[in-house]
Design a protein around this motif. Sequence first.
Motif, PDB file in Angstrom:
ATOM      1  N   GLY A 153      -8.849  20.759  -2.303  1.00 42.80           N
ATOM      2  CA  GLY A 153      -8.139  19.822  -1.433  1.00 42.80           C
ATOM      3  C   GLY A 153      -8.334  18.403  -1.947  1.00 42.80           C
ATOM      4  N   ILE A 154      -7.295  17.599  -1.850  1.00 36.76           N
ATOM      5  CA  ILE A 154      -7.356  16.222  -2.355  1.00 36.76           C
ATOM      6  C   ILE A 154      -6.833  15.266  -1.292  1.00 36.76           C
ATOM      7  CG2 ILE A 154      -6.559  14.621  -4.141  1.00 36.76           C
ATOM      8  CD1 ILE A 154      -6.076  17.087  -5.936  1.00 36.76           C
ATOM      9  N   VAL A 155      -7.573  14.184  -1.081  1.00 34.55           N
ATOM     10  CA  VAL A 155      -7.068  13.096  -0.242  1.00 34.55           C
ATOM     11  C   VAL A 155      -7.418  11.794  -0.949  1.00 34.55           C
ATOM     12  CG1 VAL A 155      -9.166  13.204   1.202  1.00 34.55           C
ATOM     13  CG2 VAL A 155      -7.128  11.994   2.018  1.00 34.55           C
ATOM     14  N   SER A 156      -6.391  11.077  -1.400  1.00 32.57           N
ATOM     15  CA  SER A 156      -6.604   9.884  -2.223  1.00 32.57           C
ATOM     16  C   SER A 156      -5.848   8.688  -1.667  1.00 32.57           C
ATOM     17  CB  SER A 156      -6.140  10.167  -3.657  1.00 32.57           C
ATOM     18  OG  SER A 156      -6.073   8.976  -4.401  1.00 32.57           O
ATOM     19  N   GLY A 157      -6.558   7.567  -1.551  1.00 32.37           N
ATOM     20  CA  GLY A 157      -5.923   6.318  -1.173  1.00 32.37           C
ATOM     21  C   GLY A 157      -5.396   6.278   0.241  1.00 32.37           C
ATOM     22  N   LEU A 158      -5.806   7.221   1.073  1.00 37.89           N
ATOM     23  CA  LEU A 158      -5.283   7.307   2.438  1.00 37.89           C
ATOM     24  C   LEU A 158      -6.254   6.742   3.470  1.00 37.89           C
ATOM     25  CD1 LEU A 158      -3.110   8.403   4.446  1.00 37.89           C
ATOM     26  CD2 LEU A 158      -4.518  10.475   4.585  1.00 37.89           C
ATOM     27  N   TYR A 159      -7.451   7.293   3.508  1.00 33.93           N
ATOM     28  CA  TYR A 159      -8.394   6.918   4.559  1.00 33.93           C
ATOM     29  C   TYR A 159      -8.736   5.432   4.518  1.00 33.93           C
ATOM     30  CZ  TYR A 159      -9.114  11.996   4.990  1.00 33.93           C
ATOM     31  OH  TYR A 159      -8.942  13.351   5.160  1.00 33.93           O
ATOM     32  N   GLU A 160      -8.630   4.826   3.312  1.00 32.49           N
ATOM     33  CA  GLU A 160      -8.915   3.404   3.180  1.00 32.49           C
ATOM     34  C   GLU A 160      -7.962   2.534   4.002  1.00 32.49           C
ATOM     35  OE1 GLU A 160      -9.354   5.067  -1.082  1.00 32.49           O
ATOM     36  OE2 GLU A 160      -8.819   5.821   0.894  1.00 32.49           O
ATOM     37  N   LEU A 161      -6.795   3.090   4.333  1.00 33.90           N
ATOM     38  CA  LEU A 161      -5.765   2.310   5.031  1.00 33.90           C
ATOM     39  C   LEU A 161      -5.904   2.361   6.547  1.00 33.90           C
ATOM     40  CD1 LEU A 161      -2.665   3.471   2.936  1.00 33.90           C
ATOM     41  CD2 LEU A 161      -4.220   1.566   2.482  1.00 33.90           C
ATOM     42  N   ILE A 167      -2.938  16.076   0.531  1.00 33.73           N
ATOM     43  CA  ILE A 167      -2.346  15.859   1.859  1.00 33.73           C
ATOM     44  C   ILE A 167      -1.612  14.523   1.993  1.00 33.73           C
ATOM     45  CG2 ILE A 167      -4.035  17.359   2.978  1.00 33.73           C
ATOM     46  CD1 ILE A 167      -5.399  14.793   4.047  1.00 33.73           C
ATOM     47  N   ALA A 168      -1.767  13.633   1.012  1.00 33.14           N
ATOM     48  CA  ALA A 168      -1.040  12.347   1.043  1.00 33.14           C
ATOM     49  C   ALA A 168      -0.765  11.946  -0.400  1.00 33.14           C
ATOM     50  CB  ALA A 168      -1.857  11.278   1.756  1.00 33.14           C
ATOM     51  N   THR A 171     -11.379   9.782  -1.952  1.00 33.67           N
ATOM     52  CA  THR A 171     -11.573   8.430  -2.483  1.00 33.67           C
ATOM     53  C   THR A 171     -12.083   7.502  -1.383  1.00 33.67           C
ATOM     54  OG1 THR A 171      -9.301   7.727  -1.989  1.00 33.67           O
ATOM     55  CG2 THR A 171      -9.691   8.772  -4.129  1.00 33.67           C
ATOM     56  N   ASN A 172     -12.565   6.354  -1.814  1.00 35.44           N
ATOM     57  CA  ASN A 172     -13.055   5.353  -0.867  1.00 35.44           C
ATOM     58  C   ASN A 172     -12.959   3.973  -1.520  1.00 35.44           C
ATOM     59  OD1 ASN A 172     -14.241   4.489   1.600  1.00 35.44           O
ATOM     60  ND2 ASN A 172     -16.223   4.293   0.585  1.00 35.44           N
ATOM     61  N   GLN A 173     -12.967   2.950  -0.676  1.00 33.05           N
ATOM     62  CA  GLN A 173     -12.960   1.568  -1.158  1.00 33.05           C
ATOM     63  C   GLN A 173     -14.111   0.816  -0.484  1.00 33.05           C
ATOM     64  OE1 GLN A 173      -9.230  -1.060  -1.340  1.00 33.05           O
ATOM     65  NE2 GLN A 173     -10.421  -2.030   0.249  1.00 33.05           N
ATOM     66  N   ASP A 227       0.826  -1.211   0.000  1.00 30.86           N
ATOM     67  CA  ASP A 227       0.000   0.000   0.000  1.00 30.86           C
ATOM     68  C   ASP A 227       0.861   1.263   0.000  1.00 30.86           C
ATOM     69  OD1 ASP A 227       1.021  -0.377   2.516  1.00 30.86           O
ATOM     70  OD2 ASP A 227      -0.831   0.105   3.580  1.00 30.86           O
ATOM     71  N   SER A 228       2.146   1.124  -0.275  1.00 34.27           N
ATOM     72  CA  SER A 228       3.055   2.280  -0.204  1.00 34.27           C
ATOM     73  C   SER A 228       2.960   3.149  -1.452  1.00 34.27           C
ATOM     74  CB  SER A 228       4.504   1.806  -0.039  1.00 34.27           C
ATOM     75  OG  SER A 228       4.962   1.193  -1.244  1.00 34.27           O
ATOM     76  N   GLY A 229       3.458   4.383  -1.334  1.00 36.93           N
ATOM     77  CA  GLY A 229       3.513   5.287  -2.468  1.00 36.93           C
ATOM     78  C   GLY A 229       4.392   4.743  -3.578  1.00 36.93           C
TER      79      GLY A 229
END
Length: 583
Positions: free
Chosen positions: A484-492, A414-415, A519-521, A348-350
């Motif tokens: 503002g953008i937050v992608s692929g973060l909160y899912e983790l 932010i991520a 984003t969301n999963q 799940d890393s960048g």
Amino acid sequence: MLKLDLSEKYFTSHDNKDIYYKSWTNNENKKAIILIHRGHEHSGRIAHLVDELNTKDTNFFAWDARGNGKTEGKRGYSPDFSYLVKDLDYFVKHITKEYGIEEKNIILIAQSVGAVVASTWLHDYAPKIKCAVLASPAFNVNLIIPGLKHILKLWQKIRGNYTVKSYVKGKDLTHDIERSKSYDTDPLISLDISSNILLELYENSDRVIKDASAINIPVLLLTSGDDKVVFKKEQKIFFDNLSSSNKEHHILEGFYHDTLGEKDRHIAMKLIEDFIEKLESGDNENNNINLFDSYKKGYTYDEFIKLSKPLNKFSLKNINFATTKFFMRTLGKSLSKGINIAEKTGYDSGSTLDYVYKNQAEGKLFIGKILDKSYLNSIGWKGIRKRRENLEKAINIVINKLEENKKSIKIMDIAAGHGRYILNSILPYKDTINSVILRDYSDINVEGGKKLIQEKSLENIVNFKKADAFDKKSISDEKNITLGIVSGLYELFTDNNMINSSLEGLYNAIEKDGYLIYTNQPWHPQIEFIARVLTSHRQSQNWVMRRRTQAEMDSLVENVGFKKIDQFIDKWGIFTVSIAKKI
């Protein structure tokens, strides 16, 4: 009851496709019933409900779905099933905007294939409508010949998309003789259906049935007792899995598949009327469901706890997962470049995401390349790349909106990981963008991001800094952001308190009428494989995720002061990208 005026119109859907619809309206009415027809049919086949339903002060709307009726295009065709679902989302948006009807005052009545489209929309987009009535949803179509579905799937792989003819006749649908005859002679009815839509109908149905607990709005399910066209078992499983506190399931004995067009359909009408009346006469508790505590109770929490616990050491499933894990950590790691990066930095890393985005198979020897290609083509990584496409699309939409409103374009992610997707998105606008702030906690990501900024010659507008995406104060300090953008973060991360803190920081940083992309999963077909085999960026830990339903994720965003205005999702239903506005 107020007189309704019939009009025939078109609305423009998400891909600029014009879709035909009928409206029966009165300007004084602020409630609406949307009617969704069966597969192969059109709005005229369900128009009788306008007169037969005894509803008060309600407007009615009915479309001709893409590939059907008066909507132009190849009969029975859609690029994929998700287009039909997105069409419904845009139809509802059109009605709320054009007719001033709030989403909470909308009722959805859908039949057969239309009911599967509606169910998928309820699951994937989490609308806050009053209720849904689903009549004989075609979750599992009876293809008559055993194994035909697998043959159709194989043939599509060999020759590509093709047309399938329906075997269904009017006599198989209803005991109403006139309606049966009209089905067989109606020039607007086409028996064609695209193979991709038929096969994806099964795939979407399977996903929505399994995860129907994500749906919490009131649902009335009507099942035809003598249905020859679809099987009933899946409808019962779907109903049992619904988390709606207001739900009813009625089996209409003797009814054929055309539930709302049967000879004795007055029985179904009465059930619909009673269900709506109950909702309107009492408090609809579903409108006030608190989903914040889903991280410590509820079905996604239970799933997370189950995945966190080890399997029986000697179980076949555990042996299979352990064998796969050993293979990936040894032979896979040594041969495949993608697996090697993921094993070193986390799946799940960048760094892993950046490699997946590039999508160029690399490895040692010929077998290494083949292994790497197979790894990159896993459904999860396909979904990730589609998420990137949807992110870029969403960013472009917001930038265009800001330009139209003559607002400054100040972006913050932010991520950002390595920031590849956002840098690609802003390139066409580099002369009009005021500033871009990219943030990430990882030194590797910051270093990789700065290198990309230099490669793309964006140093004059883009700044990359090391920062914590959950530090409310440091996010809040980034003032006057318009996107503002937050992608692929909160899912983790499981804890909603962390997400809330981050979102509050974003709300403080973003200007009034500015935008948030998140984003969301809500679903993943390989969630157990990921938990048992793959490791996260938190090294040596298994990558165990708690899924958030779209309803939960949207509620977290709305609770801090944003309103969702659009959403995109891949055709597998894995990743969503949403646009919200600060209000």
